[in-house]
Scaffold this motif. Sequence first.
Motif, PDB file in Angstrom:
ATOM      1  N   GLN A   2       0.849  -1.185   0.000  1.00  0.00           N
ATOM      2  CA  GLN A   2       0.000   0.000   0.000  1.00  0.00           C
ATOM      3  C   GLN A   2       0.883   1.231   0.000  1.00  0.00           C
ATOM      4  O   GLN A   2       1.865   1.301   0.753  1.00  0.00           O
ATOM      5  N   LEU A   3       0.531   2.207  -0.851  1.00  0.00           N
ATOM      6  CA  LEU A   3       1.290   3.440  -0.978  1.00  0.00           C
ATOM      7  C   LEU A   3       0.364   4.613  -0.715  1.00  0.00           C
ATOM      8  O   LEU A   3      -0.709   4.697  -1.313  1.00  0.00           O
ATOM      9  N   GLN A   4       0.796   5.504   0.157  1.00  0.00           N
ATOM     10  CA  GLN A   4      -0.020   6.660   0.525  1.00  0.00           C
ATOM     11  C   GLN A   4       0.792   7.920   0.273  1.00  0.00           C
ATOM     12  O   GLN A   4       1.733   8.219   1.012  1.00  0.00           O
ATOM     13  N   SER A  20       5.536  13.264  -0.019  1.00  0.00           N
ATOM     14  CA  SER A  20       5.936  12.063   0.705  1.00  0.00           C
ATOM     15  C   SER A  20       5.077  10.896   0.247  1.00  0.00           C
ATOM     16  O   SER A  20       3.927  11.078  -0.163  1.00  0.00           O
ATOM     17  N   CYS A  21       5.633   9.720   0.330  1.00  0.00           N
ATOM     18  CA  CYS A  21       4.891   8.514  -0.002  1.00  0.00           C
ATOM     19  C   CYS A  21       5.286   7.437   0.999  1.00  0.00           C
ATOM     20  O   CYS A  21       6.428   6.974   1.003  1.00  0.00           O
ATOM     21  N   ALA A  22       4.333   7.061   1.831  1.00  0.00           N
ATOM     22  CA  ALA A  22       4.574   6.038   2.844  1.00  0.00           C
ATOM     23  C   ALA A  22       4.137   4.682   2.312  1.00  0.00           C
ATOM     24  O   ALA A  22       3.046   4.546   1.765  1.00  0.00           O
ATOM     25  N   ALA A  23       4.991   3.695   2.480  1.00  0.00           N
ATOM     26  CA  ALA A  23       4.718   2.357   1.954  1.00  0.00           C
ATOM     27  C   ALA A  23       4.560   1.357   3.085  1.00  0.00           C
ATOM     28  O   ALA A  23       5.173   1.483   4.155  1.00  0.00           O
ATOM     29  N   TYR A  93       0.419  13.870  -8.873  1.00  0.00           N
ATOM     30  CA  TYR A  93       1.679  13.149  -8.703  1.00  0.00           C
ATOM     31  C   TYR A  93       1.400  11.811  -8.028  1.00  0.00           C
ATOM     32  O   TYR A  93       0.715  11.754  -6.994  1.00  0.00           O
ATOM     33  N   TYR A  94       1.951  10.764  -8.617  1.00  0.00           N
ATOM     34  CA  TYR A  94       1.764   9.412  -8.119  1.00  0.00           C
ATOM     35  C   TYR A  94       3.099   8.807  -7.709  1.00  0.00           C
ATOM     36  O   TYR A  94       4.102   8.959  -8.417  1.00  0.00           O
ATOM     37  N   CYS A  95       3.084   8.099  -6.598  1.00  0.00           N
ATOM     38  CA  CYS A  95       4.257   7.299  -6.281  1.00  0.00           C
ATOM     39  C   CYS A  95       3.978   5.853  -6.682  1.00  0.00           C
ATOM     40  O   CYS A  95       2.820   5.431  -6.738  1.00  0.00           O
ATOM     41  N   ALA A  96       5.036   5.138  -6.979  1.00  0.00           N
ATOM     42  CA  ALA A  96       4.907   3.769  -7.446  1.00  0.00           C
ATOM     43  C   ALA A  96       6.069   2.942  -6.916  1.00  0.00           C
ATOM     44  O   ALA A  96       7.151   3.471  -6.665  1.00  0.00           O
TER      45      ALA A  96
END
Length: 123
Positions: A2-4, A20-23, A93-96
């Motif tokens: 899961q990425l937030q 920021s992107c928390a995984a 903007y997307y984190c992946a």
Amino acid sequence: VQLQASGGGLVQAGGSLRLSCAASGLTFSLLSMGWFRQAPGKERESVAAISGSGSSTNTGDSVKGRFTISRDNAKNTVYLQMNSLKPEDTAVYYCAASTTGLVVGVRGAYNYWGQGTLVTVSS
């Protein structure tokens, strides 16, 4: 996994933001991470990518010298520092995350995607 993603917002041209992107869900240090963006009516494009250890990065030509990707594996978080923002940086903007180990700006290399955060740069 899961990425937030978070940190988006409205900023004036020339300003800065940090995304920021928390995984969660997998061993974070084994994941290559990337940031992509999609402006209205345009295709999703790569912004930056980083290896699992953080030792290798790849930054898109349109943001090189202005944006910096980094990560904190102790916090399971990847960051995108955006400086000298321009109106054309306006996008979602997307984190992946990628389990391939590749540090590339190729959408197909990424297995997991976050929900996106909107960045709006006013002129």
